[in-house]
Design an enzyme around this catalytic site. Sequence first.
Site, PDB file in Angstrom:
ATOM      1  N   THR A  67     -48.558   0.986   0.612  1.00 28.07           N
ATOM      2  CA  THR A  67     -49.919   1.525   0.771  1.00 28.07           C
ATOM      3  C   THR A  67     -50.151   2.489  -0.383  1.00 28.07           C
ATOM      4  O   THR A  67     -49.481   3.526  -0.467  1.00 28.07           O
ATOM      5  CB  THR A  67     -50.055   2.297   2.105  1.00 28.07           C
ATOM      6  OG1 THR A  67     -49.741   1.420   3.181  1.00 28.07           O
ATOM      7  CG2 THR A  67     -51.470   2.820   2.266  1.00 28.07           C
ATOM      8  N   LYS A  71     -57.001  -1.441   4.006  1.00 30.82           N
ATOM      9  CA  LYS A  71     -55.958  -0.634   4.651  1.00 30.82           C
ATOM     10  C   LYS A  71     -56.431   0.805   4.880  1.00 30.82           C
ATOM     11  O   LYS A  71     -56.268   1.367   5.966  1.00 30.82           O
ATOM     12  CB  LYS A  71     -54.700  -0.661   3.769  1.00 30.82           C
ATOM     13  CG  LYS A  71     -53.592   0.291   4.172  1.00 30.82           C
ATOM     14  CD  LYS A  71     -52.855  -0.163   5.404  1.00 30.82           C
ATOM     15  CE  LYS A  71     -51.829   0.880   5.838  1.00 30.82           C
ATOM     16  NZ  LYS A  71     -51.206   0.576   7.108  1.00 30.82           N
ATOM     17  N   LYS A  98     -51.168  10.984   4.413  1.00 29.05           N
ATOM     18  CA  LYS A  98     -51.234  10.299   3.109  1.00 29.05           C
ATOM     19  C   LYS A  98     -52.398   9.299   3.099  1.00 29.05           C
ATOM     20  O   LYS A  98     -53.194   9.277   2.159  1.00 29.05           O
ATOM     21  CB  LYS A  98     -49.899   9.567   2.864  1.00 29.05           C
ATOM     22  CG  LYS A  98     -49.901   8.667   1.651  1.00 29.05           C
ATOM     23  CD  LYS A  98     -48.675   7.750   1.618  1.00 29.05           C
ATOM     24  CE  LYS A  98     -49.028   6.437   0.972  1.00 29.05           C
ATOM     25  NZ  LYS A  98     -47.975   5.448   0.958  1.00 29.05           N
TER      26      LYS A  98
HETATM   27  P1  NAD Z   1     -39.437   4.549   2.941  1.00 27.01           P
HETATM   28  O1  NAD Z   1     -39.467   5.886   2.278  1.00 27.01           O
HETATM   29  O2  NAD Z   1     -38.575   4.340   4.127  1.00 27.01           O
HETATM   30  O3  NAD Z   1     -39.053   3.406   1.855  1.00 27.01           O
HETATM   31  C1  NAD Z   1     -39.436   3.443   0.507  1.00 27.01           C
HETATM   32  C2  NAD Z   1     -38.190   3.112  -0.305  1.00 27.01           C
HETATM   33  O4  NAD Z   1     -38.526   3.000  -1.682  1.00 27.01           O
HETATM   34  C3  NAD Z   1     -37.105   4.184  -0.194  1.00 27.01           C
HETATM   35  O5  NAD Z   1     -35.954   3.616   0.378  1.00 27.01           O
HETATM   36  C4  NAD Z   1     -36.898   4.617  -1.647  1.00 27.01           C
HETATM   37  O6  NAD Z   1     -35.548   4.913  -1.959  1.00 27.01           O
HETATM   38  C5  NAD Z   1     -37.374   3.404  -2.416  1.00 27.01           C
HETATM   39  N1  NAD Z   1     -37.740   3.690  -3.789  1.00 27.01           N
HETATM   40  C6  NAD Z   1     -38.540   4.663  -4.278  1.00 27.01           C
HETATM   41  N2  NAD Z   1     -38.638   4.557  -5.620  1.00 27.01           N
HETATM   42  C7  NAD Z   1     -37.883   3.494  -5.997  1.00 27.01           C
HETATM   43  C8  NAD Z   1     -37.577   2.878  -7.231  1.00 27.01           C
HETATM   44  N3  NAD Z   1     -38.059   3.349  -8.375  1.00 27.01           N
HETATM   45  N4  NAD Z   1     -36.764   1.798  -7.229  1.00 27.01           N
HETATM   46  C9  NAD Z   1     -36.256   1.303  -6.081  1.00 27.01           C
HETATM   47  N5  NAD Z   1     -36.504   1.857  -4.852  1.00 27.01           N
HETATM   48  C10 NAD Z   1     -37.305   2.938  -4.822  1.00 27.01           C
HETATM   49  O7  NAD Z   1     -40.976   4.216   3.275  1.00 27.01           O
HETATM   50  P2  NAD Z   1     -41.508   3.075   4.269  1.00 27.01           P
HETATM   51  O8  NAD Z   1     -41.760   3.642   5.611  1.00 27.01           O
HETATM   52  O9  NAD Z   1     -40.670   1.860   4.093  1.00 27.01           O
HETATM   53  O10 NAD Z   1     -42.955   2.815   3.610  1.00 27.01           O
HETATM   54  C11 NAD Z   1     -43.124   2.061   2.436  1.00 27.01           C
HETATM   55  C12 NAD Z   1     -44.607   1.869   2.208  1.00 27.01           C
HETATM   56  O11 NAD Z   1     -45.190   1.209   3.346  1.00 27.01           O
HETATM   57  C13 NAD Z   1     -45.394   3.169   2.034  1.00 27.01           C
HETATM   58  O12 NAD Z   1     -46.368   2.984   1.052  1.00 27.01           O
HETATM   59  C14 NAD Z   1     -46.011   3.403   3.418  1.00 27.01           C
HETATM   60  O13 NAD Z   1     -47.206   4.158   3.366  1.00 27.01           O
HETATM   61  C15 NAD Z   1     -46.273   1.981   3.861  1.00 27.01           C
HETATM   62  N6  NAD Z   1     -46.323   1.773   5.326  1.00 27.01           N
HETATM   63  C16 NAD Z   1     -45.403   2.344   6.143  1.00 27.01           C
HETATM   64  C17 NAD Z   1     -45.490   2.138   7.518  1.00 27.01           C
HETATM   65  C18 NAD Z   1     -44.483   2.755   8.469  1.00 27.01           C
HETATM   66  O14 NAD Z   1     -44.726   2.714   9.690  1.00 27.01           O
HETATM   67  N7  NAD Z   1     -43.373   3.297   8.000  1.00 27.01           N
HETATM   68  C19 NAD Z   1     -46.517   1.330   8.050  1.00 27.01           C
HETATM   69  C20 NAD Z   1     -47.422   0.722   7.169  1.00 27.01           C
HETATM   70  C21 NAD Z   1     -47.320   0.950   5.812  1.00 27.01           C
END
Ligand code: NAD
Length: 295
Positions: free
Chosen positions: A93, A168, A243
């Site tokens: 997102t 979204k 966010k």
């Molecule tokens: P998260 O923090 O658990 O996962 C993100 C991952 O990206 C982390 O493990 C981090 O180490 C990795 N990362 C960051 N920079 C990196 C790089 N340069 N190279 C490789 N890996 C890298 O977050 P999440 O909950 O998985 O959310 C991910 C996305 O999905 C976000 O944009 C969030 O807004 C969206 N989202 C989350 C949810 C939810 O319920 N958690 C629901 C819908 C959408």
Amino acid sequence: MANIAFIGLGNMGGPMAANLVKAGHKVAGFDLVEASRDAAKAAGVAVAARTEEAVKGADAVITMLPAGKHVLSVWKEIIPALGETKLLIDCSTIDVESARYAHGQAALAKLPSVDAPVSGGTGGAKNATLTFMCGGDDAAFAAAKPILEAMGKKIVHCGAAGAGQAAKICNNMILGISMIGVCEAFTLGEKLGLSHQALFDVASTSSGQCWSLTSYCPVPGPVPTSPANDEYKPGFAAALMLKDLRLSQEAAKATGASTPLGAHAESIYDAFEKAGQGGVDFSGIIHALRMAGKK
Ligand code: NAD
């Protein structure tokens, strides 16, 4: 079945990559965090030592990263290395402007791309029941759809580049506002001596009905699966809701849309996060409303 590279194996990306493996795809992946890499490895992902290595020979690359700056930096790194890759999909997102810029960078390298943010949370990611909201041209969407179907149950083509992100943030602005509305109703009901169950039984079958009430009820009891029954553990953390509300308000400002309730919802979640509650489920905003009330 395709060779897919998955960058960002966190709470969402980890189980999504695992579902691609279950569907029979060959998945390589990378994450900065060791624990995420280990979990992905256990789920059958071929974990690489670096992003560049993971994307080598991929038919499609998927990114699932925290915010726009992470996506732009990873796409900048991988686009020059993607000679034969047929498709770039970003499921994070992020703000609409960054999404459109990322599409533009891919287009310069003649790579088809899709923004495909998701709804459905970590439960949807595990159970492959996510909704994907997609932006990109028809050919890119058609190529992405069968891949996304291994991770979700509803795949919607919302329009051109950035349209998925636009859908979204509009959806989540509704969600933030409606959750606060439902919490206000329960808080007022408590003051009026109304039981939670009575208010739920009426509102869930009346004109106050909405997802925040019927699927994610912010008080324990009426909906046993809602985080309120598990000490408001996320679920969907208040910091993530903040966010998304911020993204909606940036977009409103940039386009001149009037969203006064979205702005107010952002300020309420902002205060909640500043009070140290960002890690609590977003339905926990009911505590802040109770505390703000007079005796
Ligand atoms: P998260 O923090 O658990 O996962 C993100 C991952 O990206 C982390 O493990 C981090 O180490 C990795 N990362 C960051 N920079 C990196 C790089 N340069 N190279 C490789 N890996 C890298 O977050 P999440 O909950 O998985 O959310 C991910 C996305 O999905 C976000 O944009 C969030 O807004 C969206 N989202 C989350 C949810 C939810 O319920 N958690 C629901 C819908 C959408």
